[in-house]
Design a protein around this motif. Structure first.
Motif, PDB file in Angstrom:
ATOM      1  N   ALA A   6       0.726  -1.213  -0.056  1.00  0.00           N
ATOM      2  CA  ALA A   6      -0.155  -0.042   0.226  1.00  0.00           C
ATOM      3  C   ALA A   6       0.987   1.322  -0.083  1.00  0.00           C
ATOM      4  O   ALA A   6       0.674   2.145  -0.656  1.00  0.00           O
ATOM      5  CB  ALA A   6      -0.876   0.090   1.201  1.00  0.00           C
ATOM      6  N   ALA A   7       1.961   1.289   0.789  1.00  0.00           N
ATOM      7  CA  ALA A   7       2.918   2.496   0.888  1.00  0.00           C
ATOM      8  C   ALA A   7       3.601   2.472  -0.637  1.00  0.00           C
ATOM      9  O   ALA A   7       3.595   3.616  -1.054  1.00  0.00           O
ATOM     10  CB  ALA A   7       4.039   2.168   1.687  1.00  0.00           C
ATOM     11  N   ASP A   8       3.819   1.368  -1.227  1.00  0.00           N
ATOM     12  CA  ASP A   8       4.439   1.629  -2.719  1.00  0.00           C
ATOM     13  C   ASP A   8       3.434   2.416  -3.384  1.00  0.00           C
ATOM     14  O   ASP A   8       3.798   3.071  -4.440  1.00  0.00           O
ATOM     15  CB  ASP A   8       4.978   0.616  -3.080  1.00  0.00           C
ATOM     16  CG  ASP A   8       6.263  -0.021  -2.069  1.00  0.00           C
ATOM     17  OD1 ASP A   8       6.854   0.761  -1.452  1.00  0.00           O
ATOM     18  OD2 ASP A   8       6.516  -1.173  -2.163  1.00  0.00           O
ATOM     19  N   ALA A   9       2.162   1.594  -3.373  1.00  0.00           N
ATOM     20  CA  ALA A   9       1.140   2.251  -4.492  1.00  0.00           C
ATOM     21  C   ALA A   9       0.817   3.565  -3.977  1.00  0.00           C
ATOM     22  O   ALA A   9       0.588   4.448  -5.298  1.00  0.00           O
ATOM     23  CB  ALA A   9      -0.076   1.152  -4.539  1.00  0.00           C
ATOM     24  N   ALA A  10       0.946   4.138  -2.846  1.00  0.00           N
ATOM     25  CA  ALA A  10       0.586   5.551  -2.657  1.00  0.00           C
ATOM     26  C   ALA A  10       1.667   6.452  -3.044  1.00  0.00           C
ATOM     27  O   ALA A  10       1.385   7.603  -3.884  1.00  0.00           O
ATOM     28  CB  ALA A  10       0.419   5.741  -1.192  1.00  0.00           C
ATOM     29  N   ARG A  11       2.984   6.241  -2.890  1.00  0.00           N
ATOM     30  CA  ARG A  11       4.190   7.017  -3.723  1.00  0.00           C
ATOM     31  C   ARG A  11       4.038   7.175  -5.154  1.00  0.00           C
ATOM     32  O   ARG A  11       4.206   7.915  -5.552  1.00  0.00           O
ATOM     33  CB  ARG A  11       5.464   6.222  -2.864  1.00  0.00           C
ATOM     34  CG  ARG A  11       5.609   6.654  -1.549  1.00  0.00           C
ATOM     35  CD  ARG A  11       7.159   6.348  -1.199  1.00  0.00           C
ATOM     36  NE  ARG A  11       7.361   4.884  -1.134  1.00  0.00           N
ATOM     37  CZ  ARG A  11       7.198   4.093   0.003  1.00  0.00           C
ATOM     38  NH1 ARG A  11       7.029   4.596   0.678  1.00  0.00           N
ATOM     39  NH2 ARG A  11       7.596   2.806  -0.577  1.00  0.00           N
ATOM     40  N   LEU A  12       3.599   5.810  -5.609  1.00  0.00           N
ATOM     41  CA  LEU A  12       3.648   6.112  -7.218  1.00  0.00           C
ATOM     42  C   LEU A  12       2.319   6.448  -7.626  1.00  0.00           C
ATOM     43  O   LEU A  12       2.641   7.423  -8.678  1.00  0.00           O
ATOM     44  CB  LEU A  12       3.440   4.177  -7.592  1.00  0.00           C
ATOM     45  CG  LEU A  12       3.306   4.241  -9.161  1.00  0.00           C
ATOM     46  CD1 LEU A  12       4.798   4.662  -9.720  1.00  0.00           C
ATOM     47  CD2 LEU A  12       2.995   2.717  -9.657  1.00  0.00           C
ATOM     48  N   ALA A  13       1.348   6.627  -7.119  1.00  0.00           N
ATOM     49  CA  ALA A  13       0.222   7.576  -7.519  1.00  0.00           C
ATOM     50  C   ALA A  13       0.639   9.047  -7.323  1.00  0.00           C
ATOM     51  O   ALA A  13       0.305   9.999  -8.254  1.00  0.00           O
ATOM     52  CB  ALA A  13      -1.091   7.265  -6.788  1.00  0.00           C
ATOM     53  N   GLU A  14       1.214   9.456  -6.218  1.00  0.00           N
ATOM     54  CA  GLU A  14       1.608  10.934  -6.210  1.00  0.00           C
ATOM     55  C   GLU A  14       2.688  11.289  -7.173  1.00  0.00           C
ATOM     56  O   GLU A  14       2.591  12.357  -7.930  1.00  0.00           O
ATOM     57  CB  GLU A  14       2.186  11.124  -4.770  1.00  0.00           C
ATOM     58  CG  GLU A  14       1.200  10.938  -3.598  1.00  0.00           C
ATOM     59  CD  GLU A  14       1.856  10.743  -2.379  1.00  0.00           C
ATOM     60  OE1 GLU A  14       3.264  11.035  -2.050  1.00  0.00           O
ATOM     61  OE2 GLU A  14       1.065  10.698  -1.208  1.00  0.00           O
ATOM     62  N   ASP A  15       3.460  10.208  -7.511  1.00  0.00           N
ATOM     63  CA  ASP A  15       4.702  10.566  -8.672  1.00  0.00           C
ATOM     64  C   ASP A  15       3.855  10.704 -10.012  1.00  0.00           C
ATOM     65  O   ASP A  15       4.193  11.610 -10.836  1.00  0.00           O
ATOM     66  CB  ASP A  15       5.739   9.635  -8.680  1.00  0.00           C
ATOM     67  CG  ASP A  15       6.338   9.393  -7.435  1.00  0.00           C
ATOM     68  OD1 ASP A  15       6.409  10.326  -6.541  1.00  0.00           O
ATOM     69  OD2 ASP A  15       7.180   8.386  -6.988  1.00  0.00           O
ATOM     70  N   THR A  16       2.937   9.886 -10.322  1.00  0.00           N
ATOM     71  CA  THR A  16       2.704   9.897 -11.662  1.00  0.00           C
ATOM     72  C   THR A  16       1.575  11.017 -11.830  1.00  0.00           C
ATOM     73  O   THR A  16       1.352  11.620 -12.861  1.00  0.00           O
ATOM     74  CB  THR A  16       1.611   8.623 -11.886  1.00  0.00           C
ATOM     75  OG1 THR A  16       0.758   8.832 -10.775  1.00  0.00           O
ATOM     76  CG2 THR A  16       2.670   7.550 -11.944  1.00  0.00           C
TER      77      THR A  16
END
Length: 997
Positions: free
Chosen positions: A680-690
């Motif tokens: 979940a932490a990885d998915a949240a960081r990736l959504a913010e970056d995109t």
């Protein structure tokens, strides 16, 4: 070659095994082989020859295989010859066994064993014999190569049969040639004669074949020249054929070249006409092409004018697309960023749906911190895992102790139960053993009683049969006696009746004037007459024969009755008076008892084995009982230790498990939670970056569209063309421009415009004129090619004929030379004055050498009187070269050897044999012959000549030779002390060897 020892077994006249020590005999240099005629003196020499070559000399060659076997040999003794000898510095031993017919090992009849051969060599270094070969062929080749001479040569130079050389002295040239040819192997010279004849025939065939090939080429040249060539009327092999063929070929070639020159002129004129017609046709076709080209260009220009508006619209569309290409990278980057952001947002939404409500809205940092806390708690459960595993091991160990306890209890119970019945079991098994042993003893006793009982029963049965036979024989004897009495009475009655009427039989023989046989009277006034029932002599004789036959039958019946009564008495004496039925019952009862005893005795071994197995099982059960007690005592301490450790581990695991059912379940919960939080932490960081990248891509796209001249990015995107549409639009633009340029170029061409102003071209008329010119050219070319082919074929065939004639010239010369040589070698040439064949010439040279070598010994034997000389004079109509004369020093005259007396012939033939041995030895390769044998002929010599001959033979010792004389002359026994005697007897011959004192 020196002989050492000869061993003979079942060979020739020698039925047993005999040995000859040649080393002992050769020590004196001269030894005598003697014995009576037919004892087997020559068989000793046959054995030497058979050992070396596998066959015997001369006319005795038919005595091979099983016929070499001695008729005196024992049935199981195999014939064998073993010879030890030294040749070329090698000590060898050869053993030969001829085929023999022996009794079969199984069954009746005989079988033939194949011949066997062995060759051994003595190894002086190792001091032992080593085997070289067992092959007949290899051994024969090895010995022939070492001796350097064939069997015929060996028999002439080693065995020296005097009879052959005496015949040689008296023989004609043809017979001498045959003997010398066998000894000196002049087959190679005869082969040379044969090869010369074959070569003459071969070269003659080659000449004929070459001439035939020349004639064949001449026929082909005649066909090529169209029968304008005359062939020579010569046959293959006739002289001048090649020159005639080559001259005719030269004339045909000259005629063909003249025809080729005329055809070349006609072809040149036709080629000129054809070239002019083709030029006219080309001009007409070019004018027609230019006129059609101008008309097509004008039509294409009209079509271009109709499509001008569509072409301008396409050019404008291509210009907007090229501007939009500058915005295409920004558009692609913005679409990629948007797609990536959407995928990241979807993944974040999917993962957050799995989180607890307390963390559903947490950021990436909060989720990462929660994941670290779950991982730390998971690491603290490692010790609890080991404790849980140890607890499982304790439970299993405790269960194993329980299983062992139950198993030991079963073992103890089973052992106690089995051992409680041991005495009963042992007593029963021992009783079975004793019973079986008693049955075996009974069987032995009954076995002794069985045979007498069976014999008595058989005798009783014979007694019963003989009693019945005796009664039948007695009845038959009585009947035969009655018939004999009746036959005798009948015979006597007939005899009495015949005597009564005998006067009538005598009266039948009376004749008037002849005296009566009873009274002698010449008159017979009242001769007796036969009455009814008269018995003549034949009836009486038949009655007598019937009586004698009946009497013989009576005697046979009485003899039969006596024989049966004797057999009945013997059977009754053995069987006694006991009835047969009772004896049969006693025998059957004895058999039943014996069968029961045998059946009981057969279980002895099984009973003993079962008793031993039971005793062994008792020992095993006692041991198992003791071991189970020991294990039960050790289990008490182990169980207490396991219970204590188990309680401590359960307390520790209760604290570690928490609400989970086990430590493993708790660890699995923490592992899933840490993984979910991390994801979940990885998915949240990736959504913010995109999201940040998508915002930046929108800004870059708006700026690019503005710079390219588009109001909005959407307009730029609409103006873009994909690759297929771009290529299609560009292709249409390029095609329109190319078509316009091509039309403009054609219309501005000077030659095309000029051709359009001329009248239309007539291509069909020009093509017809060109076709006529082509036909005329082809006809001329065909005629020229035919003339050229004719010249080429004539040149080729002439060259081949010239080459064939050139190659045939040396063959023809060789044929002439070989034909002369073949005639010369065959003795048929005029140049060969003495008509000597090549083989005869070589044999004459050898005979001259033999005569010279023989003269050295002949002069000594004849006290210098005789000399042998060779003569090459012709005899009659035959060929010359093989004459042999003797020169008598007393008369000084030369005469034929056939005029020598018996004694002179002997020592002349002996000298010839010794000389021939020396020459053949040198011819065969110089193999030294240390042992020679001379066969017979000494009986024709007087004492003085015998002394001279023996002196010559004794002189051979100077060359370390030994000579064996084969003779039965008694005087030689006194003169020669080393002797080998052959003694013959009914059981075969034997050898007796005597050495000099």
């Amino acid at each position: 070659m020196r002989l050492h020892r000869l061993d003979i077994t079942a060979f020739g006249p020698f039925g047993g095994s005999q040995s000859v020590d040649f080393d002992d005999l050769s020590a004196a240099g001269l030894f005598l082989l003697h014995g009576p005629t037919g004892a087997g003196k020559t068989s000793v020499l046959d054995a030497v020859c058979y050992a070396l070559y596998g066959s015997v000399p001369g006319a005795r060659q038919s005595g091979q295989g099983m016929t070499l076997r001695s008729d005196h040999a024992a049935v199981g003794t195999r014939s064998e010859v073993r010879l030890a000898f030294t040749v070329a510095g090698r000590r060898l031993e050869v053993t030969r066994q001829p085929p023999w017919e022996r009794p079969k090992l199984r069954g009746k009849g005989t079988t033939v064993d194949k011949a066997q051969t062995w060759l051994r060599e003595y190894d002086a270094t190792a001091g032992a014999w080593k085997e070289l070969s067992r092959s007949h062929q290899e051994i024969g080749e090895e010995i022939t190569q070492l001796l350097g001479m064939s069997r015929e040569q060996f028999c002439q130079v080693v065995l020296l049969p005097q009879g052959d050389f005496a015949r040689f002295l008296r023989a004609d040239a043809e017979a001498r040639g045959k003997l010398l040819g066998r000894l000196f192997d002049t087959r190679r010279f005869a082969e040379v004669e044969k090869r010369l004849v074959e070569r003459r025939r071969s070269t003659e065939a080659q000449v004929r074949e070459g001439d035939a090939a020349l004639l064949a080429d001449a026929h082909r040249m005649q066909q090529a020249a169209g029968d304008a060539m005359d062939l020579p009327e010569l046959a293959p092999g006739e002289p001048g054929l090649a020159e005639a063929v080559l001259a005719a070929a030269a004339l045909a070639r000259s005629t063909a070249r003249e025809l080729l020159t005329v055809a070349d002129c006609r072809l040149t004129a036709a080629e000129t006409d054809r070239a002019a017609a083709e030029r006219d046709l080309a001009d007409a076709r070019e004018l027609d092409r230019l006129q059609r080209r101008f008309a097509e260009a004008r039509e294409r220009g009209a079509l271009l004018a109709q499509r001008a508006d569509a072409h301008r619209a396409a050019q404008e569309r291509m210009a907007r697309a090229r501007k939009a290409e500058a915005v295409a990278p920004a558009l692609e980057l913005r679409d990629a960023a948007d797609a990536e952001h959407r995928r990241a947002a979807a993944a974040e939404t999917q993962v957050r749906a799995l989180l607890p409500e307390a963390l559903a809205d947490a950021g990436a940092a909060g989720l990462a911190a929660a994941a670290r806390r779950a991982a730390e708690e998971l690491g603290g459960l490692e010790s609890a895992r080991r404790a849980e595993q140890r607890l499982a091991d304790l439970v299993e160990e405790r269960a194993g102790l329980d299983r062992q306890e139950r198993a030991d209890e079963d073992v103890l119970h089973e052992a106690e139960t089995w051992l409680a019945d041991w005495e009963t079991t042992r007593t029963a098994l021992q009783a079975r053993v004793d019973s079986a042993q008693q049955a075996a003893a009974d069987a032995e006793q009954l076995a002794v009683q069985r045979d007498p009982a069976q014999r008595r029963l058989a005798a009783a049965r014979q007694r019963d049969r003989y009693a019945a036979d005796a009664q039948e024989a007695q009845r038959h004897a009585l009947a035969s006696a009655e018939r004999a009495v009746e036959a005798r009475a009948h015979w006597l009655d007939l005899k009495e009746q015949r005597l009564t009427g005998i006067a009538a039989e005598l009266a039948e023989g009376l004749t008037d004037g002849a005296p009566c046989a009873v009274c002698g009277a010449l008159d017979h006034p009242a001769p007796a007459r036969k009455i009814a029932g008269h018995v003549d002599r034949e009836a009486e004789e038949r009655a007598l024969a019937a009586y004698q036959d009946a009497d013989e039958r009576r005697a046979d019946a009485e003899r039969r009755l006596g024989t049966v009564r004797e057999a009945l008495a013997a059977a009754a004496a053995e069987a006694g008076e006991t009835p047969t039925a009772r004896l049969a019952e006693e025998a059957e009862e004895l058999e039943r008892r014996y069968a029961r005893a045998r059946a009981g005795a057969s279980g002895t071994h099984a009973a003993q084995e079962e008793l031993r197995r039971a005793e062994h099982e008792r020992e095993q059960r006692i041991t198992a009982q003791q071991q189970a007690a020991v294990r039960a005592a050790s289990r008490v301490g182990n169980r207490e230790r396991l219970e204590s450790e188990r309680a401590a581990l359960e307390e520790e695991l209760t604290r570690a498990r928490g609400s989970a059912g086990s430590v493993a379940a708790r660890a699995e919960q923490l592992e899933r939670r840490a993984a979910l939080l991390t994801e979940a932490a990885d998915a949240a960081r990736l959504a913010e970056d995109t999201a940040q990248r998508l915002k930046a891509a929108d800004a870059r796209l708006a700026d690019a569209a503005f710079r390219a001249g588009f109001d909005t990015p959407r307009d730029a995107a609409a103006a873009l063309l994909d690759d297929a549409a771009h290529r299609e639009l560009q292709r249409r633009l390029d095609a329109g421009d190319s078509e316009e340029a091509a039309v403009r170029a054609i219309l501005t061409e000077a030659d095309t415009a000029a051709a359009a102003q001329r009248p239309p071209a007539d291509v069909a008329a020009a093509e017809h004129a060109a076709a006529d010119a082509g036909r005329r050219l082809r006809h001329a070319a065909s005629a020229r090619d035919a003339a050229a082919r004719c010249c080429a074929e004539l040149d080729r065939l002439s060259a081949r004929a010239t080459g064939s004639a050139r190659r045939l010239a040396p063959v023809r010369a060789e044929h002439t030379r070989v034909a002369r040589l073949a005639s010369l070698a065959a003795g048929t040439s005029a140049d060969n004055e003495r008509r000597m064949r090549l083989e005869s010439y070589v044999l004459a040279a050898r005979l001259e050498q033999v005569a010279a070598a023989a003269t050295a010994r002949l002069q000594r034997m004849s006290s210098g009187r005789y000399t042998l000389v060779h003569s090459d004079d012709r005899t009659g109509r035959g060929r010359s070269g093989l004459g042999l004369h003797v020169v008598d020093a007393w008369t000084g005259r030369e005469r034929d050897t056939a005029t020598l007396s018996g004694g002179e012939t002997f020592f002349a033939s002996l000298a010839l044999a010794l000389g021939l041995a020396d020459v053949v030895t040198d011819e065969a390769g110089g193999v030294r012959l240390d042992t020679l044998f001379i066969d017979e002929g000494f009986g024709s010599l007087d004492d003085q000549t015998l002394d001279e001959v023996l002196d010559v033979l004794d002189s051979l010792r100077e060359r370390d030779r030994s000579v064996g004389i084969v003779s039965h002359v008694a005087d030689l026994r006194r003169r020669i002390h080393a002797q080998l005697e052959v003694v013959k007897g009914r059981s075969g011959s034997v050898l007796r060897q005597r050495s000099p004192a």
